[in-house]
Design a protein around this motif. Structure first.
Motif, PDB file in Angstrom:
ATOM      1  N   ARG A   1       0.352  -4.599  -5.137  1.00 30.86           N
ATOM      2  CA  ARG A   1       1.070  -3.628  -3.908  1.00 30.86           C
ATOM      3  C   ARG A   1       1.151  -2.456  -4.734  1.00 30.86           C
ATOM      4  NH1 ARG A   1       6.433  -4.233  -0.850  1.00 30.86           N
ATOM      5  NH2 ARG A   1       6.090  -2.607   0.567  1.00 30.86           N
ATOM      6  N   ILE A   2       0.459  -1.243  -3.586  1.00 26.53           N
ATOM      7  CA  ILE A   2      -0.011  -0.173  -4.092  1.00 26.53           C
ATOM      8  C   ILE A   2       1.919   0.464  -4.082  1.00 26.53           C
ATOM      9  CG2 ILE A   2      -0.471   2.082  -3.210  1.00 26.53           C
ATOM     10  CD1 ILE A   2      -2.523   0.671  -1.300  1.00 26.53           C
ATOM     11  N   LEU A   3       1.854   1.450  -5.083  1.00 26.64           N
ATOM     12  CA  LEU A   3       3.506   1.821  -5.434  1.00 26.64           C
ATOM     13  C   LEU A   3       3.423   3.618  -4.873  1.00 26.64           C
ATOM     14  CD1 LEU A   3       3.197   1.434  -9.495  1.00 26.64           C
ATOM     15  CD2 LEU A   3       4.095  -0.047  -7.762  1.00 26.64           C
ATOM     16  N   GLY A   4       2.501   3.995  -5.007  1.00 28.26           N
ATOM     17  CA  GLY A   4       2.676   4.793  -3.620  1.00 28.26           C
ATOM     18  C   GLY A   4       2.450   5.277  -2.343  1.00 28.26           C
ATOM     19  N   SER A   5       1.720   6.133  -1.540  1.00 29.28           N
ATOM     20  CA  SER A   5       1.419   6.137  -0.015  1.00 29.28           C
ATOM     21  C   SER A   5       0.446   6.305  -0.213  1.00 29.28           C
ATOM     22  CB  SER A   5       2.240   7.691   0.793  1.00 29.28           C
ATOM     23  OG  SER A   5       1.830   7.653   1.854  1.00 29.28           O
ATOM     24  N   ALA A   6      -0.237   5.382   1.022  1.00 32.54           N
ATOM     25  CA  ALA A   6      -1.866   5.875   1.596  1.00 32.54           C
ATOM     26  C   ALA A   6      -2.411   6.012   2.199  1.00 32.54           C
ATOM     27  CB  ALA A   6      -2.008   3.654   1.014  1.00 32.54           C
ATOM     28  N   GLN A   7      -2.026   7.290   3.224  1.00 26.89           N
ATOM     29  CA  GLN A   7      -2.392   7.709   4.255  1.00 26.89           C
ATOM     30  C   GLN A   7      -4.034   7.879   4.729  1.00 26.89           C
ATOM     31  OE1 GLN A   7      -0.323  12.404   2.699  1.00 26.89           O
ATOM     32  NE2 GLN A   7       0.668  10.970   4.631  1.00 26.89           N
TER      33      GLN A   7
END
Length: 264
Positions: free
Chosen positions: A69-75
């Motif tokens: 899982r990615i911990l931060g925002s992926a926008q």
């Protein structure tokens, strides 16, 4: 200053004051934390939607089963640097599953951002189309240890449609000229067989810098050249995943030192 001393100085100066960024020894590393909360499965798409938790993407961010899982925002960030208004349609897929598609009306100079699109380290297929029939495709690869990725969509000032891992921005590379005479230094960035940046600047004795307009985020080959020689290195230019570079000139010959930094 010798090469070893130069690199040690570069590492020390880069790591001071950079919160959340660490040097990246490679694409392997410790996995992202996972949570044991209840998950919602979608038989129609074969995807898993995990509930929001502190420090992780929320809302409708797409989750790949069993992926870290990615911990931060992926926008995604979309910008129109051309002189005309346009409509951009952005679609993102994973293994044929188109989980995001939306159109954006952008006036000249506009920049917009989406919510976090994905929550998993994986490689996604990206399709972008313009209202005048333009079309571009790319892969959005998010490896481990990269917890603040960005998908960048750009309509350049020449009207070309570009996709990358970060929007263009101005950059500078420190240069130390140990000689007693000025040196003409050429910096080139190449993407495969195509040159995307080329600039020649005169560096006076002592400390100076090479400045250039960075391209759309991606991986490039950087070459530093003088009349006496040249040096090359891989140059990564993304959002929160970048190569910091430094040049030293001795007897007219350039030495290019690099360090890769990744936000974790």
């Amino acid at each position: 200053m010798h090469r070893r001393a130069l690199l040690a100085s570069l590492v020390s100066s880069l790591l001071v004051g950079i919160a959340g960024c660490q040097s990246d020894p490679g694409e392997t590393g410790s996995s992202s934390p996972t949570d044991n909360a209840t998950r919602t499965n979608s038989p129609a798409t074969g995807t898993t939607q995990r509930p929001p938790s502190t420090g992780t993407p929320t809302g409708d961010a797409y989750t790949v089963p069993d992926a870290d899982r990615i911990l931060g925002s992926a926008q995604a960030k979309l910008r129109n640097d051309s002189g005309e208004a346009t409509t951009l349609t952005l679609a993102v897929e994973y293994e044929g599953d188109r989980f995001f598609e939306e159109s954006f009306d952008l006036k000249a100079g506009d920049e917009v951002s989406t919510d976090s699109l994905v929550a998993s380290h994986a490689t996604y297929d990206v399709v972008v189309e313009t209202s005048d029939g333009g079309r571009a495709t790319d892969e959005w690869s998010i490896p481990e240890r990269w917890h603040w990725p960005q998908l960048a969509i750009l309509v350049a000032d020449d009207g070309s449609l570009q996709i990358g891992c970060g929007l263009p921005r101005s950059r500078e590379i420190p240069v130390e000229n140990t000689d007693e005479t000025p040196r003409d230094v050429t910096l080139t960035l190449s993407d495969g067989n195509e040159t995307v940046v080329e600039t020649t600047q005169t560096i006076q004795p002592g400390n100076g810098h090479l400045s250039f307009d960075g391209p759309i985020g991606g991986e490039y080959e950087m070459q530093i050249e003088t009349d006496e020689g040249s040096d090359t290195a891989t140059y990564l230019s993304c959002y929160c995943r970048n190569t910091e570079a430094r040049v030293q000139i001795d007897d007219g010959k350039p030495t290019l030192e690099t360090l890769r930094l990744t936000c974790e």
